[in-house]
Design a protein around this motif. Structure first.
Motif, PDB file in Angstrom:
ATOM      1  N   CYS A  49       0.974  -1.047  -0.058  1.00  0.00           N
ATOM      2  CA  CYS A  49      -0.036  -0.061   0.001  1.00  0.00           C
ATOM      3  C   CYS A  49       0.806   1.235  -0.143  1.00  0.00           C
ATOM      4  O   CYS A  49       0.602   2.149  -0.728  1.00  0.00           O
ATOM      5  N   LEU A  50       1.843   1.211   0.914  1.00  0.00           N
ATOM      6  CA  LEU A  50       2.694   2.419   0.960  1.00  0.00           C
ATOM      7  C   LEU A  50       3.535   2.480  -0.590  1.00  0.00           C
ATOM      8  O   LEU A  50       3.763   3.680  -0.943  1.00  0.00           O
ATOM      9  N   LYS A  51       3.990   1.478  -0.988  1.00  0.00           N
ATOM     10  CA  LYS A  51       4.591   1.727  -2.401  1.00  0.00           C
ATOM     11  C   LYS A  51       3.646   2.161  -3.434  1.00  0.00           C
ATOM     12  O   LYS A  51       4.309   3.280  -4.037  1.00  0.00           O
ATOM     13  N   SER A  52       2.453   1.860  -3.413  1.00  0.00           N
ATOM     14  CA  SER A  52       1.632   2.631  -4.405  1.00  0.00           C
ATOM     15  C   SER A  52       1.325   3.938  -4.334  1.00  0.00           C
ATOM     16  O   SER A  52       1.270   4.958  -4.996  1.00  0.00           O
ATOM     17  N   ARG A  53       1.336   4.373  -2.781  1.00  0.00           N
ATOM     18  CA  ARG A  53       1.056   5.696  -2.563  1.00  0.00           C
ATOM     19  C   ARG A  53       2.356   6.431  -3.072  1.00  0.00           C
ATOM     20  O   ARG A  53       2.339   7.826  -3.558  1.00  0.00           O
ATOM     21  N   LEU A  54       3.674   5.849  -2.896  1.00  0.00           N
ATOM     22  CA  LEU A  54       4.792   6.494  -3.377  1.00  0.00           C
ATOM     23  C   LEU A  54       4.752   6.785  -4.570  1.00  0.00           C
ATOM     24  O   LEU A  54       5.038   7.888  -5.303  1.00  0.00           O
ATOM     25  N   VAL A  55       4.351   5.624  -5.413  1.00  0.00           N
ATOM     26  CA  VAL A  55       4.421   5.881  -6.859  1.00  0.00           C
ATOM     27  C   VAL A  55       3.528   7.041  -7.370  1.00  0.00           C
ATOM     28  O   VAL A  55       3.963   7.855  -8.132  1.00  0.00           O
TER      29      VAL A  55
END
Ligand code: SF4
Length: 420
Positions: free
Chosen positions: A389-395
């Motif tokens: 979830c955090l990865k997609s927010r960062l992208v």
């Protein structure tokens, strides 16, 4: 956005990958830990039930974090201690600044939260002398390094390097013999405890109903730090507070086997007030053999934000046992470079909330989401789900390295990653 955030982390990864010493230290520690933990869990089958109870305790405590902090603070004050609340790292450092002042000798026992708020640097700027007394912290303090594991901060330093570090410190040869190295640290630090003006510790769990701090340790240094100097300052995250003493004892049972593979830690200190006596005419006096002053700082620094984030609040249940790091295939090779101020998959989430998302924007790519951390976690915290979830927010925020962006565009336009 330039790729600086990505390339500097990649360089750090490379330095870890090709550092034989760090790899050797890590792999020795991993094999010792897993055998010890498996043995401890086999000896304590009832922990299977207790760890589930602890999960329930944390689920409910986290929902009442503010209220529990209020109760704990009241109890600490009633017991002649002083309680403070710091919304962020800066406020916490300000409180320390007022309490410690300048040119003092300070002994510390391992506290991750002090790393989180960069306390040592702030205190040293005021001319204070800081001595880390946990063996692992002591080693990396002398080496001028940062911790690389939340429980075993010098996990990457093999005994040969420890011997070289100690030899350099005292200008004579100290042999790479582990008992001798431990003996050296004992001798070197002993008088520091008695000379210190202030002792600083963290706490593993706090019981709100009595305001009692629990400090779990094996070396005995936290006892000295919290007992020998006239002033004890404890700093802990607000997520460490549970409602009752009974709840806290459950956490105390679960932590040691998962943290260090022991059935129970050598020492569990419970501190509820400054030292006191009423032995003469039943007149209560504070400051007997232990500290005269007790100060407890409860730190938020992103924790309330985590609570309000439904996808991330599970990270607040973390007991900081560090077990998932030893089992993580990525941590096993990248060690302390896999994270920022906290390490491993759970450390990625904690670093994002306490040091900012950019601090983990590159490291997060290293996570394979294999799920091993969730399997071994005593509270079954779903770290891979939070990392994803955090990865997609960062992208979405633009943290995508140009090489990765190219691959993404090739797939979208040409149907393959090579653009052919
Ligand atoms: S996520 Fe679980 S295994 Fe990892 S440090 Fe926290 S409590 Fe321990």
């Amino acid at each position: 956005m330039s790729d600086e955030w990505f390339s500097s982390k990649r360089d750090e990864f490379m330095r870890w990958l090709y550092d034989e010493n760090r790899r050797r230290g890590l792999s020795r520690a991993v094999s010792s830990y897993t055998a010890a933990r498996d043995y401890a869990l086999a000896c304590l089958p009832h922990l299977e039930k207790t760890r589930k109870e602890v999960r329930k305790i944390k689920e409910s405590a986290i929902e009442q974090m503010d209220e529990l902090r209020r109760i704990a603070s009241e109890r600490i004050t009633e017991s002649h201690g002083n309680a403070y609340f710091a919304r962020d790292a800066e406020e916490a450092r300000k409180i320390f600044d007022e309490l410690v002042g300048s040119n003092k000798t300070v002994v510390k026992s391992k506290s991750l939260v002090t790393e989180e708020i960069h306390l040592n640097e702030a205190l040293e700027r005021k001319g204070n002398k800081i001595f880390e007394t946990d063996l692992g912290e002591f080693i990396i303090q002398i080496r001028g390094e940062k911790p690389t594991h939340i429980i075993n901060p010098s996990v990457h330093v093999p005994k040969e390097e420890v011997a070289r570090t100690f030899s350099k410190l005292v200008g004579r040869e100290v042999k790479p013999d582990i008992p001798e190295l431990v003996g050296f640290a004992r001798e070197y630090l002993r008088e520091k405890f008695c000379r210190a003006d202030i002792g600083i510790t963290g706490a593993n769990v706090v019981a709100a109903e009595t305001g009692t701090l629990f400090i779990i340790e094996n070396e005995g240094n936290a006892r000295f730090v919290s007992n020998a100097p006239p002033v004890h300052i404890c700093i802990t995250g607000i997520e460490k507070i549970v409602p009752t003493l009974e709840d806290a004892f459950k956490v105390v049972q679960v932590l040691p086997p998962y943290a260090t593979g022991v059935l129970m830690s050598a020492y569990v200190s419970m501190i509820t007030s400054p030292s006191r006596t009423a032995d003469i005419e039943k007149t209560l006096v504070y400051g007997a053999h232990g500290p005269k002053e007790l100060h407890v700082i409860f730190l938020d620094n992103g924790r309330s934000r985590m609570l309000r984030d439904p996808a991330m609040k599970e990270a607040l249940y973390c007991l900081r046992c560090g077990g998932c790091m030893y089992e993580c295939p990525v941590y096993r090779v990248l060690g302390g470079s896999f994270g920022h101020n906290y390490f491993g998959g759970i450390g990625i989430i904690w670093s994002a909330f306490t040091a900012g998302e950019e601090s983990v924007a590159a490291a997060i790519d290293a996570c394979t989401k294999c799920g091993r951390c969730k399997e071994v976690c005593p509270l079954e915290i779903d770290v891979p789900k939070m990392v994803e979830c955090l990865k997609s927010r960062l992208v979405e925020k633009g943290y995508l390295a140009s090489r990765h962006r190219e691959i993404k565009e090739n797939i979208l336009e040409k149907g393959n990653p090579f653009g052919e």
